[in-house]
Design an enzyme around this catalytic site. Sequence first.
Site, PDB file in Angstrom:
ATOM      1  N   THR A  10       1.028  -1.448   0.371  1.00 40.59           N
ATOM      2  CA  THR A  10       0.041  -0.201  -0.208  1.00 40.59           C
ATOM      3  C   THR A  10       1.222   0.576  -0.030  1.00 40.59           C
ATOM      4  OG1 THR A  10       0.281  -0.176   2.419  1.00 40.59           O
ATOM      5  CG2 THR A  10      -1.741  -1.842   1.809  1.00 40.59           C
ATOM      6  N   ASP A  12       2.893   4.664   1.627  1.00 41.31           N
ATOM      7  CA  ASP A  12       3.151   4.633   3.366  1.00 41.31           C
ATOM      8  C   ASP A  12       3.778   3.600   4.331  1.00 41.31           C
ATOM      9  OD1 ASP A  12       3.981   6.386   4.967  1.00 41.31           O
ATOM     10  OD2 ASP A  12       2.086   6.116   6.326  1.00 41.31           O
ATOM     11  N   GLU A  87       7.739   4.274  -7.665  1.00 37.75           N
ATOM     12  CA  GLU A  87       6.435   4.857  -8.259  1.00 37.75           C
ATOM     13  C   GLU A  87       6.218   3.692  -9.815  1.00 37.75           C
ATOM     14  OE1 GLU A  87       4.841   6.210  -6.900  1.00 37.75           O
ATOM     15  OE2 GLU A  87       5.953   7.792  -5.113  1.00 37.75           O
ATOM     16  N   GLN A  89       4.184   1.631 -10.354  1.00 42.78           N
ATOM     17  CA  GLN A  89       2.137   1.698 -10.791  1.00 42.78           C
ATOM     18  C   GLN A  89       1.716   2.631 -12.064  1.00 42.78           C
ATOM     19  OE1 GLN A  89       3.187   3.302  -7.886  1.00 42.78           O
ATOM     20  NE2 GLN A  89       2.363   4.686  -7.321  1.00 42.78           N
ATOM     21  N   VAL A 170      -5.190   8.585 -11.874  1.00 44.67           N
ATOM     22  CA  VAL A 170      -3.536   9.311 -11.465  1.00 44.67           C
ATOM     23  C   VAL A 170      -3.860  10.933 -10.040  1.00 44.67           C
ATOM     24  CG1 VAL A 170      -1.770  10.019 -11.783  1.00 44.67           C
ATOM     25  CG2 VAL A 170      -2.291   8.088 -12.468  1.00 44.67           C
ATOM     26  N   VAL A 171      -3.510  10.717  -9.090  1.00 47.07           N
ATOM     27  CA  VAL A 171      -4.054  12.022  -8.745  1.00 47.07           C
ATOM     28  C   VAL A 171      -2.618  12.014  -7.503  1.00 47.07           C
ATOM     29  CG1 VAL A 171      -5.185  14.371  -7.342  1.00 47.07           C
ATOM     30  CG2 VAL A 171      -6.249  12.283  -8.665  1.00 47.07           C
TER      31      VAL A 171
HETATM   32  N1  LIG Z   1       8.898  10.145  11.731  1.00 50.44           N
HETATM   33  C1  LIG Z   1       9.221   8.858  11.109  1.00 50.44           C
HETATM   34  N2  LIG Z   1      10.283   8.217  11.766  1.00 50.44           N
HETATM   35  C2  LIG Z   1      10.605   6.807  12.089  1.00 50.44           C
HETATM   36  N3  LIG Z   1       9.226   5.979  10.590  1.00 50.44           N
HETATM   37  C3  LIG Z   1       8.831   6.623  10.030  1.00 50.44           C
HETATM   38  C4  LIG Z   1       8.999   8.308  10.096  1.00 50.44           C
HETATM   39  N4  LIG Z   1       7.572   8.570   9.092  1.00 50.44           N
HETATM   40  C5  LIG Z   1       7.302   8.035   8.538  1.00 50.44           C
HETATM   41  N5  LIG Z   1       8.305   7.163   8.714  1.00 50.44           N
HETATM   42  C6  LIG Z   1       8.040   5.664   8.219  1.00 50.44           C
HETATM   43  O1  LIG Z   1       8.106   5.693   6.413  1.00 50.44           O
HETATM   44  C7  LIG Z   1       6.351   4.674   6.560  1.00 50.44           C
HETATM   45  C8  LIG Z   1       6.787   6.050   5.045  1.00 50.44           C
HETATM   46  O2  LIG Z   1       8.477   4.890   3.902  1.00 50.44           O
HETATM   47  P1  LIG Z   1       7.598   5.366   2.443  1.00 50.44           P
HETATM   48  O3  LIG Z   1       9.478   5.384   2.130  1.00 50.44           O
HETATM   49  O4  LIG Z   1       7.677   7.042   1.723  1.00 50.44           O
HETATM   50  O5  LIG Z   1       6.655   4.532   2.291  1.00 50.44           O
HETATM   51  P2  LIG Z   1       5.910   4.655   1.102  1.00 50.44           P
HETATM   52  O6  LIG Z   1       6.905   4.572  -0.677  1.00 50.44           O
HETATM   53  O7  LIG Z   1       5.712   3.034   0.824  1.00 50.44           O
HETATM   54  O8  LIG Z   1       5.280   5.307   0.285  1.00 50.44           O
HETATM   55  C9  LIG Z   1       6.036   4.630   7.083  1.00 50.44           C
HETATM   56  O9  LIG Z   1       5.453   3.455   7.363  1.00 50.44           O
HETATM   57  C10 LIG Z   1       6.661   4.420   8.172  1.00 50.44           C
HETATM   58  O10 LIG Z   1       7.391   3.625   8.700  1.00 50.44           O
HETATM   59  C1  LIG Z   2      -4.399   5.106  -4.003  1.00 54.78           C
HETATM   60  C2  LIG Z   2      -3.577   5.892  -5.563  1.00 54.78           C
HETATM   61  C3  LIG Z   2      -2.458   6.495  -5.175  1.00 54.78           C
HETATM   62  N1  LIG Z   2      -2.411   7.579  -6.764  1.00 54.78           N
HETATM   63  C4  LIG Z   2      -0.750   7.901  -6.320  1.00 54.78           C
HETATM   64  C5  LIG Z   2      -0.763   9.013  -4.962  1.00 54.78           C
HETATM   65  C6  LIG Z   2       0.918   9.092  -4.632  1.00 54.78           C
HETATM   66  O1  LIG Z   2       1.645  10.182  -5.238  1.00 54.78           O
HETATM   67  C7  LIG Z   2       1.582   7.644  -5.226  1.00 54.78           C
HETATM   68  C8  LIG Z   2       1.504   6.722  -4.182  1.00 54.78           C
HETATM   69  O2  LIG Z   2       3.145   7.016  -3.838  1.00 54.78           O
HETATM   70  P1  LIG Z   2       3.466   6.189  -2.322  1.00 54.78           P
HETATM   71  O3  LIG Z   2       5.405   6.352  -2.285  1.00 54.78           O
HETATM   72  O4  LIG Z   2       3.089   4.799  -2.737  1.00 54.78           O
HETATM   73  O5  LIG Z   2       3.055   6.478  -0.958  1.00 54.78           O
HETATM   74  O6  LIG Z   2       0.135   7.325  -5.773  1.00 54.78           O
HETATM   75  C9  LIG Z   2      -3.050   7.786  -7.606  1.00 54.78           C
HETATM   76  O7  LIG Z   2      -2.627   8.510  -8.011  1.00 54.78           O
HETATM   77  N2  LIG Z   2      -4.244   6.861  -7.779  1.00 54.78           N
HETATM   78  C10 LIG Z   2      -4.625   6.883  -6.630  1.00 54.78           C
HETATM   79  O8  LIG Z   2      -5.474   5.889  -6.712  1.00 54.78           O
END
Ligand SMILES: Nc1ncnc2c1ncn2[C@@H]1O[C@H](COP(=O)(O)OP(=O)(O)O)[C@@H](O)[C@H]1O
Ligand SMILES: Cc1cn([C@H]2C[C@H](O)[C@@H](COP(=O)(O)O)O2)c(=O)[nH]c1=O
EC number: 2.7.1.21
Length: 228
Positions: A10, A12, A87, A89, A170-171
């Site tokens: 997912t 985050d 990214e 996707q 995409v947003v």
């Molecule tokens: N202040 C923080 N301290 C520790 N971990 C953090 C903090 N902020 C974010 N994270 C970690 O970073 C993760 C998100 O990382 P990120 O690589 O940006 O995610 P993704 O690319 O999957 O969206 C969160 O699930 C959390 O585990």
């Molecule tokens: C669910 C969903 C997500 N997006 C976009 C939002 C973010 O810019 C990225 C995902 O980035 P992350 O590093 O995995 O947090 O995707 C979108 O455009 N459309 C969607 O439905």
Amino acid sequence: MAELVFFSGTMDCGKSTLALQMDHNHRARGRTGLVLTKHDRAGESVLSSRLGLSREALEVRDDLDLWDLVVEQATHGRSVQYLICDESQFYTPQQVEQLARIVDEMDIDVYAFGITADFRTELFPGSRRLIELADRIQVPQVEALCWCGRRATHNARVVDGHMVVEGEQVVVGDTHDAPAGQVEYEVLCRRHYMRRMTSHAAREQAGSPDVLPFDLGLCPLPGAGTRG
Ligand SMILES: Nc1ncnc2c1ncn2[C@@H]1O[C@H](COP(=O)(O)OP(=O)(O)O)[C@@H](O)[C@H]1O
Ligand SMILES: Cc1cn([C@H]2C[C@H](O)[C@@H](COP(=O)(O)O)O2)c(=O)[nH]c1=O
């Protein structure tokens, strides 16, 4: 033998952090690679993680041929031993096919990172092709959590606290609070995704004198941090 690996979870759940770590580890051992991304929240040509790390990356536009890109690097004497594709996707299915060809015919490792499904639970075209073609699909170890404490499995799109299920696929956006009227995202377990129960909606319901706890799916109040 080189591999096409799709690190998928997912929003985050730490995918971009992992992408940066993998690039760091490979470079630390003297391997040379390319770091690519598309529509990162932090802007163009950057791969950023919510942990605060970021690095320059090549922006993948729809018309970029990834096979040609790697061939061109080789032609200029720049060795490419791996690709980090964040990214993913958002990549086109054709670009994913080019990645598979790079693995098979050039013996270059490709590590792709991305979410599988959009806010309607529909697969992104790039993710669909990655699921079809990847040697391995790997789920990052750190779980993102729903407000109820369960593992988050779905990405909800939220406007002013309320989940929406219609709109552009995409947003670009974040899981933090967005200004009024703008798109933000919240990761939810399937149960709360299906009920359109964001943390905001759950808090509103919990505050209502008409609502029994059963209406919240026997879940604790948001922020309680235990499973229902
Ligand atoms: N202040 C923080 N301290 C520790 N971990 C953090 C903090 N902020 C974010 N994270 C970690 O970073 C993760 C998100 O990382 P990120 O690589 O940006 O995610 P993704 O690319 O999957 O969206 C969160 O699930 C959390 O585990
Ligand atoms: C669910 C969903 C997500 N997006 C976009 C939002 C973010 O810019 C990225 C995902 O980035 P992350 O590093 O995995 O947090 O995707 C979108 O455009 N459309 C969607 O439905």
